[in-house]
Enzyme design. Structure first.
Site, PDB file in Angstrom:
ATOM      1  N   GLY A  83      -0.347   2.729   6.735  1.00 57.76           N
ATOM      2  CA  GLY A  83      -0.266   1.888   8.131  1.00 57.76           C
ATOM      3  C   GLY A  83       0.376   0.462   8.056  1.00 57.76           C
ATOM      4  O   GLY A  83       0.178  -0.412   8.858  1.00 57.76           O
ATOM      5  N   LYS A  84       1.114   0.246   6.997  1.00 56.30           N
ATOM      6  CA  LYS A  84       1.574  -1.228   6.830  1.00 56.30           C
ATOM      7  C   LYS A  84       2.443  -1.765   7.916  1.00 56.30           C
ATOM      8  O   LYS A  84       2.167  -2.748   8.502  1.00 56.30           O
ATOM      9  CB  LYS A  84       2.476  -1.202   5.422  1.00 56.30           C
ATOM     10  CG  LYS A  84       1.718  -0.838   4.125  1.00 56.30           C
ATOM     11  CD  LYS A  84       2.542  -1.041   2.956  1.00 56.30           C
ATOM     12  CE  LYS A  84       3.747  -0.158   3.146  1.00 56.30           C
ATOM     13  NZ  LYS A  84       3.382   1.225   2.979  1.00 56.30           N
ATOM     14  N   SER A  85       3.569  -0.724   8.316  1.00 54.13           N
ATOM     15  CA  SER A  85       4.262  -1.250   9.493  1.00 54.13           C
ATOM     16  C   SER A  85       3.559  -1.408  10.817  1.00 54.13           C
ATOM     17  O   SER A  85       4.009  -2.439  11.542  1.00 54.13           O
ATOM     18  CB  SER A  85       5.526  -0.137   9.455  1.00 54.13           C
ATOM     19  OG  SER A  85       6.287  -0.363   8.275  1.00 54.13           O
ATOM     20  N   SER A  88       5.958  -1.894  -2.302  1.00 54.68           N
ATOM     21  CA  SER A  88       6.051  -2.733  -3.384  1.00 54.68           C
ATOM     22  C   SER A  88       4.886  -2.132  -4.522  1.00 54.68           C
ATOM     23  O   SER A  88       4.003  -2.967  -4.868  1.00 54.68           O
ATOM     24  CB  SER A  88       5.844  -4.075  -2.898  1.00 54.68           C
ATOM     25  OG  SER A  88       4.708  -4.278  -2.024  1.00 54.68           O
ATOM     26  N   GLY A 111       0.953  -1.179   0.064  1.00 55.11           N
ATOM     27  CA  GLY A 111      -0.058   0.216   0.086  1.00 55.11           C
ATOM     28  C   GLY A 111       0.915   1.319   0.058  1.00 55.11           C
ATOM     29  O   GLY A 111       2.028   1.113   0.017  1.00 55.11           O
ATOM     30  N   LEU A 112       0.324   2.244  -0.197  1.00 54.32           N
ATOM     31  CA  LEU A 112       0.776   3.505  -0.161  1.00 54.32           C
ATOM     32  C   LEU A 112       1.629   4.003   1.128  1.00 54.32           C
ATOM     33  O   LEU A 112       1.243   3.360   2.093  1.00 54.32           O
ATOM     34  CB  LEU A 112      -0.121   4.706  -0.338  1.00 54.32           C
ATOM     35  CG  LEU A 112      -0.978   4.882  -1.750  1.00 54.32           C
ATOM     36  CD1 LEU A 112      -1.878   5.765  -1.857  1.00 54.32           C
ATOM     37  CD2 LEU A 112       0.252   5.160  -2.928  1.00 54.32           C
ATOM     38  N   SER A 113       2.542   4.748   0.930  1.00 56.16           N
ATOM     39  CA  SER A 113       3.564   5.288   2.247  1.00 56.16           C
ATOM     40  C   SER A 113       2.554   5.857   3.202  1.00 56.16           C
ATOM     41  O   SER A 113       1.438   6.678   2.812  1.00 56.16           O
ATOM     42  CB  SER A 113       4.321   6.221   1.820  1.00 56.16           C
ATOM     43  OG  SER A 113       5.025   6.810   2.776  1.00 56.16           O
TER      44      SER A 113
END
Length: 220
Positions: free
Chosen positions: A41-43, A127, A36-38
């Protein structure tokens, strides 16, 4: 089997099978690929999932995009002092399309090793290119690659902007920034799509754990 490109390189079978490792761990190995975009909230969600898996006694590990850039996928500038200019140019990774492709290829290979060791590998990378994610998926056994799309609108991510990267990209200080002057290609058929624009990280982590239980990866 030997490598088609080098007759001196052979594949060695492991004395301990993947199935034996998974029985020891009490769960299946797999790769949770957050994309997903920067600032979507991925991390945050990846680490929440890791924490909850650890509390359940599962073997998991987060491969975070920023952390990997400090070692395995270091930039030329980071490698130059210790290894020299030629080495840094050849092996250091920046943020061009080709460098991003190699960044994802390397981390995909590492994540695959984790899965085959019976570990739940959790990756948190923008990615941005669909083809790179699909190549990682194709390198793994069916069912090992679980693509998790953190779906948050650009305006939400830009409003969060914890590192100030969107502001710099808008000002022209960062070139090739995903979502601004470089594309993000969302997954077409992800295993899981999370509403990262309006739901809390805790709710999203619950969704991931629920999915793993439904798929039989977790039995606890």
């Amino acid at each position: 089997m030997n490598s088609p490109s080098d007759p001196k390189v052979f594949w060695h079978e492991h004395a301990v099978s993947r199935e034996e490792r998974e029985r020891l761990h009490g769960h299946r190995g797999c790769v949770l690929w957050f994309t997903g975009l920067s600032a979507c909230g991925k991390s945050t969600v990846a680490n929440l999932v890791d924490h909850r898996l650890h509390a359940l006694g599962c073997h998991s590990y987060v491969l975070d995009g920023d952390n990997i850039r400090h070692g395995l996928n270091a930039s030329p500038a980071m490698l130059r002092e210790r290894h020299g200019e030629d080495f840094a140019k050849r092996f250091g990774l920046g943020f061009s399309a080709q460098d991003r492709e190699e960044n994802i290829r390397r981390i995909g290979a590492v994540a695959k090793l984790f899965a085959e060791a019976g570990i739940i590998a959790i990756t948190a990378f923008i990615s941005p290119y669909r083809v790179d994610r699909d190549r990682v998926r194709a390198s793994m056994q069916p069912g090992d690659f679980i693509e998790i799309y953190m779906n948050a609108p650009l305006e939400v991510c830009e409003a969060r902007d914890p590192k100030g990267l969107y502001k710099k990209a808008r000002a022209g200080e960062i070139k090739g920034f995903t979502g601004i002057d470089d594309p993000y290609e969302p997954p077409l058929r992800p295993e899981l799509t999370l509403d990262a624009g309006s739901r809390s990280p805790e709710e999203l982590a619950d969704e991931v754990l629920g999915y793993l239980r439904e798929r039989g990866i977790l039995s606890r």
